[in-house]
Scaffold this motif. Structure first.
Motif, PDB file in Angstrom:
ATOM      1  N   LYS A  34      37.825  26.256 -10.379  1.00  0.00           N
ATOM      2  CA  LYS A  34      37.513  25.305  -9.305  1.00  0.00           C
ATOM      3  C   LYS A  34      36.452  25.907  -8.383  1.00  0.00           C
ATOM      4  O   LYS A  34      36.384  27.125  -8.233  1.00  0.00           O
ATOM      5  CB  LYS A  34      38.771  25.016  -8.467  1.00  0.00           C
ATOM      6  N   LEU A  35      35.679  25.009  -7.750  1.00  0.00           N
ATOM      7  CA  LEU A  35      34.690  25.489  -6.778  1.00  0.00           C
ATOM      8  C   LEU A  35      35.421  25.928  -5.509  1.00  0.00           C
ATOM      9  O   LEU A  35      36.276  25.204  -5.004  1.00  0.00           O
ATOM     10  CB  LEU A  35      33.694  24.378  -6.447  1.00  0.00           C
ATOM     11  N   THR A  36      35.059  27.103  -5.023  1.00  0.00           N
ATOM     12  CA  THR A  36      35.715  27.606  -3.823  1.00  0.00           C
ATOM     13  C   THR A  36      34.615  27.900  -2.784  1.00  0.00           C
ATOM     14  O   THR A  36      33.439  27.837  -3.116  1.00  0.00           O
ATOM     15  CB  THR A  36      36.543  28.854  -4.205  1.00  0.00           C
ATOM     16  N   HIS A  37      34.977  28.174  -1.553  1.00  0.00           N
ATOM     17  CA  HIS A  37      33.954  28.375  -0.520  1.00  0.00           C
ATOM     18  C   HIS A  37      34.046  29.778   0.070  1.00  0.00           C
ATOM     19  O   HIS A  37      35.101  30.385   0.057  1.00  0.00           O
ATOM     20  CB  HIS A  37      34.081  27.307   0.573  1.00  0.00           C
ATOM     21  N   TYR A  38      32.907  30.256   0.569  1.00  0.00           N
ATOM     22  CA  TYR A  38      32.884  31.567   1.237  1.00  0.00           C
ATOM     23  C   TYR A  38      31.974  31.442   2.457  1.00  0.00           C
ATOM     24  O   TYR A  38      30.982  30.710   2.428  1.00  0.00           O
ATOM     25  CB  TYR A  38      32.385  32.669   0.293  1.00  0.00           C
ATOM     26  N   PRO A  39      32.337  32.125   3.534  1.00  0.00           N
ATOM     27  CA  PRO A  39      31.489  32.029   4.721  1.00  0.00           C
ATOM     28  C   PRO A  39      30.150  32.726   4.512  1.00  0.00           C
ATOM     29  O   PRO A  39      30.100  33.804   3.912  1.00  0.00           O
ATOM     30  CB  PRO A  39      32.294  32.738   5.815  1.00  0.00           C
ATOM     31  N   SER A  40      29.080  32.132   4.989  1.00  0.00           N
ATOM     32  CA  SER A  40      27.782  32.807   4.974  1.00  0.00           C
ATOM     33  C   SER A  40      27.949  34.154   5.658  1.00  0.00           C
ATOM     34  O   SER A  40      28.653  34.271   6.664  1.00  0.00           O
ATOM     35  CB  SER A  40      26.753  31.995   5.762  1.00  0.00           C
ATOM     36  N   GLY A  41      27.291  35.175   5.118  1.00  0.00           N
ATOM     37  CA  GLY A  41      27.383  36.500   5.730  1.00  0.00           C
ATOM     38  C   GLY A  41      28.520  37.332   5.173  1.00  0.00           C
ATOM     39  O   GLY A  41      28.723  38.472   5.585  1.00  0.00           O
ATOM     40  N   SER A  42      29.272  36.775   4.208  1.00  0.00           N
ATOM     41  CA  SER A  42      30.349  37.566   3.585  1.00  0.00           C
ATOM     42  C   SER A  42      29.877  38.030   2.203  1.00  0.00           C
ATOM     43  O   SER A  42      28.746  37.761   1.820  1.00  0.00           O
ATOM     44  CB  SER A  42      31.613  36.708   3.452  1.00  0.00           C
ATOM     45  N   MET A  43      30.753  38.689   1.455  1.00  0.00           N
ATOM     46  CA  MET A  43      30.360  39.129   0.110  1.00  0.00           C
ATOM     47  C   MET A  43      30.937  38.198  -0.957  1.00  0.00           C
ATOM     48  O   MET A  43      31.123  38.603  -2.104  1.00  0.00           O
ATOM     49  CB  MET A  43      30.760  40.592  -0.135  1.00  0.00           C
ATOM     50  N   GLY A  44      31.194  36.938  -0.573  1.00  0.00           N
ATOM     51  CA  GLY A  44      31.651  35.968  -1.570  1.00  0.00           C
ATOM     52  C   GLY A  44      33.101  35.573  -1.344  1.00  0.00           C
ATOM     53  O   GLY A  44      33.767  36.084  -0.446  1.00  0.00           O
ATOM     54  N   PRO A  45      33.605  34.666  -2.176  1.00  0.00           N
ATOM     55  CA  PRO A  45      34.970  34.165  -1.975  1.00  0.00           C
ATOM     56  C   PRO A  45      36.042  35.193  -2.354  1.00  0.00           C
ATOM     57  O   PRO A  45      35.795  36.082  -3.173  1.00  0.00           O
ATOM     58  CB  PRO A  45      35.032  32.954  -2.923  1.00  0.00           C
ATOM     59  N   GLU A  46      37.212  35.001  -1.770  1.00  0.00           N
ATOM     60  CA  GLU A  46      38.341  35.926  -2.052  1.00  0.00           C
ATOM     61  C   GLU A  46      38.678  35.961  -3.533  1.00  0.00           C
ATOM     62  O   GLU A  46      39.095  36.982  -4.082  1.00  0.00           O
ATOM     63  CB  GLU A  46      39.586  35.438  -1.307  1.00  0.00           C
ATOM     64  N   GLU A  47      38.487  34.809  -4.189  1.00  0.00           N
ATOM     65  CA  GLU A  47      38.822  34.734  -5.621  1.00  0.00           C
ATOM     66  C   GLU A  47      38.052  35.778  -6.435  1.00  0.00           C
ATOM     67  O   GLU A  47      38.527  36.248  -7.465  1.00  0.00           O
ATOM     68  CB  GLU A  47      38.507  33.337  -6.164  1.00  0.00           C
ATOM     69  N   ALA A  48      36.837  36.123  -5.952  1.00  0.00           N
ATOM     70  CA  ALA A  48      36.049  37.128  -6.679  1.00  0.00           C
ATOM     71  C   ALA A  48      36.698  38.505  -6.532  1.00  0.00           C
ATOM     72  O   ALA A  48      36.645  39.338  -7.440  1.00  0.00           O
ATOM     73  CB  ALA A  48      34.619  37.153  -6.156  1.00  0.00           C
ATOM     74  N   ASP A  49      37.317  38.739  -5.380  1.00  0.00           N
ATOM     75  CA  ASP A  49      38.030  40.014  -5.182  1.00  0.00           C
ATOM     76  C   ASP A  49      39.297  40.050  -6.039  1.00  0.00           C
ATOM     77  O   ASP A  49      39.643  41.074  -6.633  1.00  0.00           O
ATOM     78  CB  ASP A  49      38.412  40.202  -3.705  1.00  0.00           C
ATOM     79  N   GLU A  50      39.971  38.879  -6.082  1.00  0.00           N
ATOM     80  CA  GLU A  50      41.216  38.792  -6.871  1.00  0.00           C
ATOM     81  C   GLU A  50      40.959  39.070  -8.352  1.00  0.00           C
ATOM     82  O   GLU A  50      41.784  39.670  -9.041  1.00  0.00           O
ATOM     83  CB  GLU A  50      41.852  37.387  -6.746  1.00  0.00           C
ATOM     84  N   LEU A  51      39.788  38.610  -8.809  1.00  0.00           N
ATOM     85  CA  LEU A  51      39.430  38.802 -10.220  1.00  0.00           C
ATOM     86  C   LEU A  51      39.512  40.277 -10.612  1.00  0.00           C
ATOM     87  O   LEU A  51      40.001  40.639 -11.681  1.00  0.00           O
ATOM     88  CB  LEU A  51      37.999  38.271 -10.435  1.00  0.00           C
ATOM     89  N   LEU A  52      39.057  41.140  -9.709  1.00  0.00           N
ATOM     90  CA  LEU A  52      39.054  42.580 -10.006  1.00  0.00           C
ATOM     91  C   LEU A  52      40.409  43.208  -9.688  1.00  0.00           C
ATOM     92  O   LEU A  52      40.868  44.119 -10.377  1.00  0.00           O
ATOM     93  CB  LEU A  52      37.957  43.296  -9.210  1.00  0.00           C
TER      94      LEU A  52
END
Ligand SMILES: NC(=O)C1=CN([C@@H]2O[C@H](COP(=O)(O)OP(=O)(O)OC[C@H]3O[C@@H](n4cnc5c(N)ncnc54)[C@H](OP(=O)(O)O)[C@@H]3O)[C@@H](O)[C@H]2O)C=CC1
Ligand SMILES: O=C1O[C@H](COP(=O)(O)O)[C@@H](O)[C@H](O)[C@H]1O
Length: 500
Positions: free
Chosen positions: A465-483
């Motif tokens: 699913k498409l998720t959102h991340y705040p501008s100025g961050s390193m991307g959505p939390e889901e990307a962290d969860e992946l690792l």
């Protein structure tokens, strides 16, 4: 190795465009002022705007002063005198006759031996039309070599790329088609091969026995800017992953070539794509994250979310971020995840490749210390260029602790301060007929095949699913969860230390 470029005429389609002004004129100028281009060359700029040759030369000079650092006024003037302009609509057959007449005169005046390079810095919808007319109107019919450079994107899926390729191959041989991926012109991307194959200490451990995982991050701080018309249909998957990110994966994962010849290197690269695991819909859901930037703070400034950018659909589902866990199912890489991520409006502008090595067989020193770091080889592609290796050492004094230290090579601080820009290197190569760092058709086809499965599962609604991340961050939390699920986390981009 730098060689002198042979006499030639360059036809630049899209000569009033952004790419020509910001990248191509400055890149050609750099080649000229470094002496790689002698006096026997001409450049014909083509577009629909009204210009005399002199007005165009003034445009070229002004673009160089704006975009090439430290340009010398006299050299620029002499360089610009090689430029000519032709007002033409590339969709009109008749206008190719004028182009031919002009080129014939320039071939004679500059003794080019009929060597011609056609650079298509135009919207992709013209990529098929121009080569067709170049051939049908006899422009490619000279004694010399004929080469064509095609900008990105090369199609927008496998069927469209195949159709485009068939069209171009009616007029040019595969060996004369130079598909540009400007990441392959970056100094440190080219350096991956040398670091790997020029150092026995790395090549002998460059496999799944010793490497735990690989991470490739290419983050941008810019948003969509004024490119929504293109980006809304493309998104980060097509804009960055299909080309630049997969190219970096290939460079890290390829086998050593038998010789440093273009086809030897490109053969090894394409084998990586053949071993890349092509995802089922279920695997897309598990392994590919897509995000879109929402409003946020960039260096103290509040910036709008993607959906509020100019010319973006307020309901847009276009992804501006992709993270993925890739698998290369071959002898060398089975069991080593390749984590990639790229996105716009992230905290920093950085491209970095991190090779994380496995722990030794026994935790002699790091059993009781929190300071232990795995050995990391970081290849800093941009903005800094260099390599650093993280090791564990003993801190000074009588302490049982560990101290992670970095051994660093900073490419920016060597004698030749400014690495040539990617476009300078790539123009130099194609004028010399060296296609090593251009993408061959089989690479393009396989990369689209891989990407199309992801696009399809997103369109069907079965993929992530498409998720959102705040501008100025390193991307959505889901990307962290992946690792995190693998016991890993992203290594944040670092700077190459200045003092080394
Ligand atoms: N800009 C960038 O940084 C990058 C661009 N690219 C690729 O490079 C290509 C060019 O991009 P960019 O320079 O930004 O595009 P622009 O829109 O800035 O330039 C397009 C050029 O095409 C000319 N043109 C348009 N229609 C015609 C026509 N029918 N006949 C003749 N000339 C025509 C325009 O001039 P006129 O209207 O006067 O005819 C202009 O010179 C694209 O494929 C893009 O994807 C890739 C990477 C980066
Ligand atoms: O091809 C593209 O690349 C740029 C990023 O290039 P870089 O050299 O600045 O890293 C990206 O902004 C653009 O969207 C894409 O089309």
């Amino acid at each position: 190795m730098i060689h002198s470029i042979p006499n030639a005429s360059i036809v630049l389609f899209g000569a009033t465009g952004d790419l020509a002004h910001r990248k191509l004129f400055p890149a050609l100028y750099q080649l000229y002022q470094k002496g790689h281009m002698k006096e026997n060359f001409s450049v014909v700029g083509v577009s629909r705007k009204e210009f005399s040759h002199e007005e165009f030369q003034a445009e070229v000079a002004s673009a160089i002063h704006e975009h090439a650092k430290g340009a010398d006024r006299q050299i620029v003037e002499k360089f610009a005198s090689h430029f000519y302009y032709l007002k033409m609509d590339v969709t009109s057959e008749a206008s190719y006759h004028e182009l031919e007449e002009l080129l014939n005169v320039l071939d004679r005046d500059y003794q080019t031996n009929g060597n011609r390079l056609y650079y298509l810095a135009m919207a992709p919808k013209f990529f098929g039309t121009i080569p067709t007319f170049l051939k049908s109107e006899g422009i490619t019919n000279t004694e010399g070599w004929q080469r064509i450079v095609i900008e990105k994107p090369f199609g927008n899926d496998l069927p469209s790329a195949t159709k485009l390729n068939e069209e171009i191959q009616q007029s040019f041989n595969e060996n004369d088609i130079y598909r540009i991926d400007h990441y392959l012109g970056k100094e440190m991307v080219q350096n991956i091969q040398v670091i790997r194959f020029g150092n026995a200490i790395f090549e002998s451990i460059w496999n799944n026995k010793y490497i735990d995982s690989v991470q490739i991050t290419s983050s941008e701080t810019l948003g969509v800017e004024d490119r929504a018309g293109y980006y809304e249909k493309s998104g980060a998957l097509l804009d960055m992953v299909q080309n630049h990110m997969l190219q970096m994966v290939m460079m890290v994962a390829m086998e050593p070539p038998g010789e440093l010849k273009p086809e030897h290197i490109r053969d090894e690269k394409v084998k990586v794509l053949r071993s890349l695991r092509f995802f089922s819909e279920e695997e897309v859901k598990k392994n590919v994250i897509r995000g879109q930037y929402s409003e946020g703070n960039m260096n103290g400034d509040q910036v709008p979310g993607y959906m509020n950018e100019d010319n973006v659909d307020p309901e847009s589902r276009t992804e501006t971020f992709v993270a993925a866990k890739l698998f290369i199912d071959n002898f060398r890489w089975t069991g080593v995840p390749f984590y990639i991520r790229t996105g716009k409006r992230m905290a920093v502008k950085s491209t970095e490749i991190v090779i994380q090595f496995k722990q030794g067989p026994m935790a002699l020193y790091h059993a009781n210390t929190e300071n232990y770091q795995p050995n990391l080889l970081r290849i800093h592609v941009q903005p800094d260029e260099g390599v650093s290796l993280t090791l564990n050492a003993k801190p000074k004094g009588d302490t049982p602790d560990l101290l992670p230290i970095d051994m660093t090579y900073n490419n920016n601080s060597t004698a030749e301060m400014n690495s040539p820009e990617a476009y300078e290197k790539l123009l130099h190569d194609c004028l010399l007929g060296n296609s090593t760092y251009f993408t061959r058709w089989d690479e393009v086809a396989l990369s689209w095949d891989f990407i199309d499965r992801i696009t399809k599962s997103w369109q069907d609604g079965t993929g992530s699913k498409l998720t959102h991340y705040p501008s100025g961050s390193m991307g959505p939390e889901e990307a962290d969860e992946l690792l995190k699920a693998d016991g890993h986390s992203w290594w944040e981009p670092t700077k190459v230390r200045e003092e080394c």
